[in-house]
Motif scaffolding. Structure first.
Motif, PDB file in Angstrom:
ATOM      1  N   GLU A 157       0.825  -1.204   0.000  1.00  0.00           N
ATOM      2  CA  GLU A 157       0.000   0.000   0.000  1.00  0.00           C
ATOM      3  C   GLU A 157       0.864   1.261   0.000  1.00  0.00           C
ATOM      4  OE1 GLU A 157      -2.525  -0.334   3.350  1.00  0.00           O
ATOM      5  OE2 GLU A 157      -3.640  -2.074   2.572  1.00  0.00           O
ATOM      6  N   GLU A 158       1.908   1.274   0.832  1.00  0.00           N
ATOM      7  CA  GLU A 158       2.790   2.446   0.883  1.00  0.00           C
ATOM      8  C   GLU A 158       3.504   2.649  -0.441  1.00  0.00           C
ATOM      9  OE1 GLU A 158       5.369   1.761   4.149  1.00  0.00           O
ATOM     10  OE2 GLU A 158       3.847   2.147   5.690  1.00  0.00           O
ATOM     11  N   CYS A 159       3.908   1.553  -1.074  1.00  0.00           N
ATOM     12  CA  CYS A 159       4.593   1.665  -2.362  1.00  0.00           C
ATOM     13  C   CYS A 159       3.650   2.197  -3.440  1.00  0.00           C
ATOM     14  CB  CYS A 159       5.155   0.301  -2.767  1.00  0.00           C
ATOM     15  SG  CYS A 159       6.086   0.314  -4.305  1.00  0.00           S
ATOM     16  N   GLU A 160       2.398   1.716  -3.430  1.00  0.00           N
ATOM     17  CA  GLU A 160       1.421   2.191  -4.417  1.00  0.00           C
ATOM     18  C   GLU A 160       1.137   3.681  -4.231  1.00  0.00           C
ATOM     19  OE1 GLU A 160      -1.236  -1.758  -5.426  1.00  0.00           O
ATOM     20  OE2 GLU A 160      -1.738  -0.580  -3.654  1.00  0.00           O
ATOM     21  N   GLU A 161       1.038   4.127  -2.975  1.00  0.00           N
ATOM     22  CA  GLU A 161       0.823   5.554  -2.712  1.00  0.00           C
ATOM     23  C   GLU A 161       2.000   6.379  -3.195  1.00  0.00           C
ATOM     24  OE1 GLU A 161       0.153   5.838   1.430  1.00  0.00           O
ATOM     25  OE2 GLU A 161      -1.794   4.797   1.395  1.00  0.00           O
ATOM     26  N   ALA A 176       1.955   6.634  -6.945  1.00  0.00           N
ATOM     27  CA  ALA A 176       0.920   7.559  -7.404  1.00  0.00           C
ATOM     28  C   ALA A 176       1.350   9.010  -7.203  1.00  0.00           C
ATOM     29  CB  ALA A 176      -0.386   7.283  -6.669  1.00  0.00           C
ATOM     30  N   GLN A 177       1.986   9.313  -6.063  1.00  0.00           N
ATOM     31  CA  GLN A 177       2.418  10.684  -5.799  1.00  0.00           C
ATOM     32  C   GLN A 177       3.486  11.143  -6.781  1.00  0.00           C
ATOM     33  OE1 GLN A 177       3.665  10.767  -1.733  1.00  0.00           O
ATOM     34  NE2 GLN A 177       1.577  10.590  -0.895  1.00  0.00           N
ATOM     35  N   GLU A 178       4.394  10.240  -7.139  1.00  0.00           N
ATOM     36  CA  GLU A 178       5.478  10.599  -8.050  1.00  0.00           C
ATOM     37  C   GLU A 178       5.106  10.387  -9.506  1.00  0.00           C
ATOM     38  OE1 GLU A 178       9.003   8.560  -6.899  1.00  0.00           O
ATOM     39  OE2 GLU A 178       8.993   9.348  -4.846  1.00  0.00           O
ATOM     40  N   LYS A 179       3.821   9.994  -9.735  1.00  0.00           N
ATOM     41  CA  LYS A 179       3.281   9.816 -11.080  1.00  0.00           C
ATOM     42  C   LYS A 179       4.112   8.854 -11.915  1.00  0.00           C
ATOM     43  CE  LYS A 179       1.173  14.403 -11.078  1.00  0.00           C
ATOM     44  NZ  LYS A 179       1.066  15.724 -11.757  1.00  0.00           N
ATOM     45  N   HIS A 180       4.605   7.792 -11.235  1.00  0.00           N
ATOM     46  CA  HIS A 180       5.286   6.729 -11.957  1.00  0.00           C
ATOM     47  C   HIS A 180       4.260   5.704 -12.419  1.00  0.00           C
ATOM     48  CE1 HIS A 180       9.315   7.578  -9.705  1.00  0.00           C
ATOM     49  NE2 HIS A 180       9.103   8.402 -10.702  1.00  0.00           N
ATOM     50  N   SER A 181       4.734   4.713 -13.157  1.00  0.00           N
ATOM     51  CA  SER A 181       3.842   3.623 -13.542  1.00  0.00           C
ATOM     52  C   SER A 181       3.439   2.858 -12.287  1.00  0.00           C
ATOM     53  CB  SER A 181       4.544   2.684 -14.520  1.00  0.00           C
ATOM     54  OG  SER A 181       5.673   2.096 -13.896  1.00  0.00           O
ATOM     55  N   SER A 182       2.323   2.179 -12.351  1.00  0.00           N
ATOM     56  CA  SER A 182       1.831   1.454 -11.184  1.00  0.00           C
ATOM     57  C   SER A 182       2.779   0.307 -10.832  1.00  0.00           C
ATOM     58  CB  SER A 182       0.433   0.904 -11.471  1.00  0.00           C
ATOM     59  OG  SER A 182       0.481   0.023 -12.588  1.00  0.00           O
ATOM     60  N   LEU A 183       2.636  -0.155  -9.589  1.00  0.00           N
ATOM     61  CA  LEU A 183       3.473  -1.252  -9.119  1.00  0.00           C
ATOM     62  C   LEU A 183       3.157  -2.510  -9.915  1.00  0.00           C
ATOM     63  CD1 LEU A 183       5.494  -2.314  -7.004  1.00  0.00           C
ATOM     64  CD2 LEU A 183       3.539  -2.762  -5.509  1.00  0.00           C
ATOM     65  N   ARG A 184       4.191  -3.125 -10.500  1.00  0.00           N
ATOM     66  CA  ARG A 184       3.992  -4.300 -11.351  1.00  0.00           C
ATOM     67  C   ARG A 184       4.540  -5.583 -10.744  1.00  0.00           C
ATOM     68  NH1 ARG A 184       3.622  -3.821 -16.732  1.00  0.00           N
ATOM     69  NH2 ARG A 184       3.244  -6.071 -16.552  1.00  0.00           N
ATOM     70  N   PHE A 185       5.635  -5.460  -9.970  1.00  0.00           N
ATOM     71  CA  PHE A 185       6.300  -6.664  -9.479  1.00  0.00           C
ATOM     72  C   PHE A 185       6.638  -6.537  -7.979  1.00  0.00           C
ATOM     73  CE2 PHE A 185       7.463  -6.338 -13.986  1.00  0.00           C
ATOM     74  CZ  PHE A 185       7.002  -7.553 -14.451  1.00  0.00           C
ATOM     75  N   LEU A 186       6.307  -7.585  -7.237  1.00  0.00           N
ATOM     76  CA  LEU A 186       6.737  -7.702  -5.845  1.00  0.00           C
ATOM     77  C   LEU A 186       7.819  -8.791  -5.793  1.00  0.00           C
ATOM     78  CD1 LEU A 186       6.607  -7.294  -2.777  1.00  0.00           C
ATOM     79  CD2 LEU A 186       4.712  -8.934  -2.703  1.00  0.00           C
ATOM     80  N   ILE A 187       9.041  -8.374  -5.507  1.00  0.00           N
ATOM     81  CA  ILE A 187      10.168  -9.302  -5.472  1.00  0.00           C
ATOM     82  C   ILE A 187      10.497  -9.621  -4.014  1.00  0.00           C
ATOM     83  CG2 ILE A 187      12.606  -9.637  -6.051  1.00  0.00           C
ATOM     84  CD1 ILE A 187      12.247  -7.778  -8.398  1.00  0.00           C
ATOM     85  N   LEU A 188      10.483 -10.899  -3.671  1.00  0.00           N
ATOM     86  CA  LEU A 188      10.846 -11.339  -2.332  1.00  0.00           C
ATOM     87  C   LEU A 188      12.249 -11.930  -2.361  1.00  0.00           C
ATOM     88  CD1 LEU A 188       7.589 -13.073  -1.028  1.00  0.00           C
ATOM     89  CD2 LEU A 188       8.337 -10.721  -0.681  1.00  0.00           C
ATOM     90  N   GLU A 189      13.172 -11.264  -1.687  1.00  0.00           N
ATOM     91  CA  GLU A 189      14.543 -11.772  -1.568  1.00  0.00           C
ATOM     92  C   GLU A 189      14.562 -12.712  -0.366  1.00  0.00           C
ATOM     93  OE1 GLU A 189      18.454 -12.635  -1.637  1.00  0.00           O
ATOM     94  OE2 GLU A 189      17.497 -11.882   0.170  1.00  0.00           O
ATOM     95  N   MET A 190      14.797 -14.012  -0.626  1.00  0.00           N
ATOM     96  CA  MET A 190      14.572 -15.044   0.387  1.00  0.00           C
ATOM     97  C   MET A 190      15.844 -15.763   0.826  1.00  0.00           C
ATOM     98  SD  MET A 190      11.043 -16.589  -1.208  1.00  0.00           S
ATOM     99  CE  MET A 190      10.833 -17.754   0.119  1.00  0.00           C
ATOM    100  N   SER A 191      16.995 -15.129   0.682  1.00  0.00           N
ATOM    101  CA  SER A 191      18.246 -15.778   1.076  1.00  0.00           C
ATOM    102  C   SER A 191      18.273 -16.111   2.573  1.00  0.00           C
ATOM    103  CB  SER A 191      19.439 -14.879   0.739  1.00  0.00           C
ATOM    104  OG  SER A 191      19.486 -14.643  -0.652  1.00  0.00           O
ATOM    105  N   ALA A 192      17.576 -15.292   3.380  1.00  0.00           N
ATOM    106  CA  ALA A 192      17.607 -15.492   4.835  1.00  0.00           C
ATOM    107  C   ALA A 192      16.449 -16.348   5.329  1.00  0.00           C
ATOM    108  CB  ALA A 192      17.590 -14.147   5.550  1.00  0.00           C
ATOM    109  N   VAL A 193      15.551 -16.761   4.433  1.00  0.00           N
ATOM    110  CA  VAL A 193      14.426 -17.612   4.825  1.00  0.00           C
ATOM    111  C   VAL A 193      14.907 -19.054   4.771  1.00  0.00           C
ATOM    112  CG1 VAL A 193      12.039 -18.280   4.368  1.00  0.00           C
ATOM    113  CG2 VAL A 193      12.802 -15.947   3.881  1.00  0.00           C
ATOM    114  N   ASN A 194      15.365 -19.566   5.903  1.00  0.00           N
ATOM    115  CA  ASN A 194      15.960 -20.914   5.921  1.00  0.00           C
ATOM    116  C   ASN A 194      14.990 -21.997   6.347  1.00  0.00           C
ATOM    117  OD1 ASN A 194      15.695 -20.326   8.589  1.00  0.00           O
ATOM    118  ND2 ASN A 194      17.863 -20.474   9.092  1.00  0.00           N
ATOM    119  N   GLY A 195      13.711 -21.657   6.474  1.00  0.00           N
ATOM    120  CA  GLY A 195      12.730 -22.660   6.833  1.00  0.00           C
ATOM    121  C   GLY A 195      11.322 -22.150   6.614  1.00  0.00           C
ATOM    122  N   VAL A 196      10.399 -23.073   6.375  1.00  0.00           N
ATOM    123  CA  VAL A 196       8.996 -22.705   6.189  1.00  0.00           C
ATOM    124  C   VAL A 196       8.141 -23.893   6.621  1.00  0.00           C
ATOM    125  CG1 VAL A 196       8.922 -23.533   3.799  1.00  0.00           C
ATOM    126  CG2 VAL A 196       7.338 -21.739   4.523  1.00  0.00           C
TER     127      VAL A 196
END
Length: 632
Positions: free
Chosen positions: A533-537, A540-560
């Motif tokens: 939500e904060e990224c989309e706001e 919008a304020q900077e009149k850039h293109s809308s958010l297209r990709f959410l990238i999750l960097e998961m090097s530190a996720v060692n379990g699920v």
């Protein structure tokens, strides 16, 4: 930029994965590797050496090593004899039990222990805890036999618990006593131990049984009529002498023998003074007659039934943990100085078995004492033979010299205890913790004030509880950060850490820095939604293109776990409703395997949205993102 393909982890059976997990949990040092590829005779020899470390160095032992160990052993014996008597009184036990505890346990440790420098015997903290916990239900004066039985039984439970940790390789349990906890706990205990010695230093007869500071000070000032000026004068003189020798040895380590021999010299001089002047008839209390002879068996005094079973089990557990932590910490400290390895599991077994054997030979809880081990190290010890020499010296004392201690004044024993425990107050370490971690400093203060104003066990419980609370907070509220590109590079770092890092329009790059499980999946769901939500706001304020990709960097996720898998599924649905593609960067093998199993319809683990690095993901997705992203 060349985009590298993310490879699926190799398939492994559940049994193979369980075997690996158990091995890494309980056998991180892989003790069996030394037996692989060896003939049966070599395996048998190495197995014997593993169980009895004395067999490793004994075949190469020489007269040169014996000379060094003999000097060290005699030096620590001069410290062990007065300390043994003093600490036994601190535990509300007969003084002779303190000497017994400096005879048998060192012999057991010399055979089973892996440290060359650890000097074994009773210690102040364990003595304080054992005496204070047992005294809550049984009076050491009115029911001295029962109190002694409970002390030996508590020692048995302490040793059984310690040895079990080593045999079952569960030593990580004692790691819950953090450094901050131990520093605060030991400082608080040192204060309480010192205040308890006011009874001996002032010559008070009637003294409180409670261990917190307010009742102790109240008892001191409510019994001013019992103060003895002769006792006070003698106590102040010997206390100043002991503190001066300690200060001298700290300033000039080569003069370690000054502080090592000072307690025994104080005992000898004060005993002569009392004997010659008959001061025991003029207000100065003395030890009295001590029984001669070696340790009598006490296995018939162990009590495993009755109303006090819970008390001795709890006392054994707490004293076992505290003494084990101190012993291993001391052993590893000197091993690091001399560049050799101390096996933690062997130490647990050795310390545990020497307490089990000690409980059957009239000894109470023993471990490796820091002050005694420091003297042992400074005196030039080479092997555990120094413990054997100390034990033999104590044996000679038990057999022939006990009548000489009859006129030893209690006030000198109190001064010896105060001098010994002052070293447990580590102000430089406290300042260091304050500079590094304020929460750890709070834990340390809670341990300190809990011990001082409540009780030893309550202070320890509060500190451990706060440490666990901190651990739970880290687990349930993992750190997630927004990452940006450092201009001119393909490196992505935390935007709040690297001010030059820049957001990439159309991309939200998040790094999750912990395993994803039932404890934190709900928090991560809420936090990720807020980031989006904060990224989309902002877009919008900077009149850039809308958010297209959410990238999750998961090097530190060692379990699920299953909740973690559900988190990623729900996140995929949430982003899909907003026309945002979910992208995974560098998922580790275990995580990737579980997500692939859960993604039977290939909804969120599609190969085109799996990348090894954030830079490769941004470069590849920019080509798919339209004219605007192509200019990124």
């Amino acid at each position: 930029m060349e985009v590298h393909k993310v490879v699926a982890p190799p398939r492994r059976s559940t049994a193979a994965k369980l075997k690996t997990r158990l091995k890494e949990t309980f056998f991180p040092d892989d003790p069996l590797r030394q037996f692989r590829g060896q003939p049966n005779r070599t395996k048998l020899i190495r197995a014997a050496q593993y169980i009895f470390p004395i067999l490793q160095w004994c075949p190469e032992y020489s007269f040169r090593l014996l000379k060094s160990d003999a000097v060290s052993g005699l030096t620590i014996a001069s410290l062990a004899i007065p300390q043994g008597i003093s600490y036994a009184k601190l535990a509300n036990l007969p003084p002779i039990v303190g000497l017994y505890s400096s005879f048998v346990p060192p012999l057991v440790y010399a055979v089973l222990g892996s440290s060359r420098d650890l000097a074994v015997g009773p210690v102040s903290i364990a003595s304080l805890i054992l005496g204070s916990m047992l005294r809550q239900q049984v009076s050491p004066v009115d029911n001295s036999l029962l109190f002694l039985q409970l002390a030996f039984t508590s020692t048995f439970f302490a040793g059984l618990f310690q040895a079990s940790l080593g045999i079952l390789r569960l030593g990580f349990i004692i790691d819950f006593l953090s450094k901050a906890t131990l520093i605060g706990f030991m400082a608080g205990a040192a204060i309480i131990v010192s205040l308890q010695q006011l009874k001996a230093l002032l010559g008070i007869t009637h003294f409180t049984k409670q261990m917190s500071v307010i009742p102790v000070l109240s008892s001191v000032f409510h019994h001013t009529n019992e103060w003895s000026w002769q006792t006070i004068v003698m106590g102040v003189c010997f206390l100043l002498f002991l503190l001066a020798t300690r200060h001298l040895s700290m300033k000039k380590p080569k003069l370690f023998w000054v502080s090592a021999g000072a307690p025994l010299l104080s005992v000898i001089v004060s005993t002569l003074i009392v004997f010659v002047s008959r001061a025991d008839r003029h207000g100065i209390s003395v030890i009295g007659k001590l029984q001669e002879g070696l340790n009598p068996p006490s296995w018939d005094m162990l009590q495993f039934h009755g109303s006090h079973l819970g008390l001795v089990a709890k006392t054994g557990l707490i004293t076992g943990i505290v003494s084990l932590t101190e012993g291993i910490a001391v052993g590893r400290t000197f091993a690091a100085v001399k560049n050799y390895h101390v096996d933690g599991n062997k130490e647990m077994i050795a310390i545990g078995l020497m307490n089990v054997v000690g409980s059957a030979t009239s000894c109470y809880v023993t471990t490796g004492a820091f002050s005694r081990s420091a003297v042992n190290n400074n005196a030039g010890c080479k092997t555990a033979v120094s413990n054997i020499v100390m034990s033999v010296t104590v044996m000679v004392t038990l057999l022939f010299l006990m009548p000489l201690f009859e006129y030893t004044p209690n006030v000198v024993l109190g001064a010896i205890i105060v001098t010994a425990v002052i070293g447990l107050i580590d102000l430089p370490a406290a300042r260091h913790i304050w500079r590094i971690d304020k929460f750890d400093f709070l834990v340390m203060l809670c341990a300190f004030f809990g011990v001082v104003f409540l009780s030893v066990q309550n202070g320890l419980a509060i500190a451990v509880g706060l440490s666990l609370f901190k651990l739970l907070m880290q687990v349930t509220r993992p750190k997630t950060v927004v990452m940006g590109n450092i201009p001119g590079t393909d490196v992505y770092r935390n935007l709040h850490h690297y001010k030059e890092a820049q957001r990439i329009p159309g991309f939200l790059v998040l790094s999750i820095e912990s395993p994803v499980n039932f404890a934190n999946s709900n928090y991560l769901t809420e936090r990720t939604s807020r980031w989006i939500e904060e990224c989309e706001e902002e877009e919008a304020q900077e009149k850039h293109s809308s958010l297209r990709f959410l990238i999750l960097e998961m090097s530190a996720v060692n379990g699920v776990d299953t909740n973690g898998v559900s988190f990623f599924k729900e996140l995929k649905k949430t982003t899909a409703k907003k026309s945002i593609e979910l992208v995974f960067v560098n998922p580790l093998s275990e995580v990737m395997e579980k997500l692939q199993r859960a993604d039977e319809e290939e909804e969120f683990m599609r190969p085109e949205f799996l990348f090894l690095t954030v830079s490769e993901a941004v470069a590849s997705l920019s080509l798919k993102g339209g004219p605007y992203l192509n200019n990124v």
